[in-house]
Motif scaffolding. Structure first.
Motif, PDB file in Angstrom:
ATOM      1  N   LYS A  81     -12.800   9.848 -67.216  1.00 52.79           N
ATOM      2  CA  LYS A  81     -12.667  11.098 -66.466  1.00 52.79           C
ATOM      3  C   LYS A  81     -13.224  12.277 -67.263  1.00 52.79           C
ATOM      4  O   LYS A  81     -13.880  13.152 -66.718  1.00 52.79           O
ATOM      5  CB  LYS A  81     -11.204  11.328 -66.124  1.00 52.79           C
TER       6      LYS A  81
ATOM      7  N   MET B 194     -17.219  12.349 -67.242  1.00 53.83           N
ATOM      8  CA  MET B 194     -17.962  12.388 -65.984  1.00 53.83           C
ATOM      9  C   MET B 194     -19.091  13.415 -65.990  1.00 53.83           C
ATOM     10  O   MET B 194     -20.190  13.140 -65.513  1.00 53.83           O
ATOM     11  CB  MET B 194     -17.029  12.631 -64.798  1.00 53.83           C
ATOM     12  N   CYS B 195     -18.857  14.603 -66.516  1.00 51.44           N
ATOM     13  CA  CYS B 195     -19.922  15.609 -66.576  1.00 51.44           C
ATOM     14  C   CYS B 195     -21.057  15.133 -67.477  1.00 51.44           C
ATOM     15  O   CYS B 195     -22.234  15.394 -67.201  1.00 51.44           O
ATOM     16  CB  CYS B 195     -19.371  16.938 -67.077  1.00 51.44           C
TER      17      CYS B 195
END
Length: 168
Positions: free
Chosen positions: A100, A103-104
């Motif tokens: 998580k 993700m970027c």
């Protein structure tokens, strides 16, 4: 190339303009690439300093570097450079604590990869080198550096799977 470049943020709108406006569209694409480089250059400056003057200087250096001035005239290289700065920002801020949080980093690496796999290899090599040098400089244990490198490898593998359709 047409399939992948239509996902590129700086060239996205060129597909909705008439063909007689394509020269203006590429000028706008170069402007958007420079703008993205400046915005994320400022954000990188904010990581190291809270002084807005220093952050503005960082933004100007990233936006008007020799690379984007010379190669930015070719939209593929200009957008790849600006997306590399976006990726660098997310690499510097990534905590490597889970998918998580990464993700970027994955999305920005996918955008770079869509410009060409060469940029993925270049980003991967220099990211690994950065993590090792940062670990040595900060006297981080090799176990932590190894964990970060494994997370970076996972990011690279996910990126390759997500962008595999460009190999066809």
């Amino acid at each position: 190339e047409p399939l992948t470049s239509c996902i590129n943020p700086s060239e996205l709108f060129t597909y909705f303009l008439p063909s007689d406006a394509i020269a203006y569209a590429y000028i706008a694409a170069m402007y958007i690439s420079t703008l993205i480089a400046g915005i994320f250059g400022y954000r990188i400056g904010k990581i190291y300093s809270k002084d807005n003057r220093i952050c503005t200087i960082a933004a100007l250096l990233f936006a008007f570097s020799g690379y984007i001035s010379l190669w930015g005239q070719q939209p593929l290289f200009g957008s790849a450079y600006s997306l590399m700065i976006v990726y660098t920002y997310y690499l510097l801020t990534c905590s490597f604590e889970g998918l998580k949080k990464e993700m970027c980093l994955i999305v920005s690496l996918c955008l770079i990869t869509l410009d060409g796999y060469y940029f993925l290899y270049m980003a991967g090599f220099f990211s690994a080198l950065y993590l090792v040098v940062r670990g040595i400089y900060n006297k981080t244990s090799w176990k932590v550096v190894g964990k970060e490198l494994i997370h970076l490898l996972r990011v690279g593998i996910i990126t390759i799977f997500l962008c595999a359709f460009t190999l066809a």
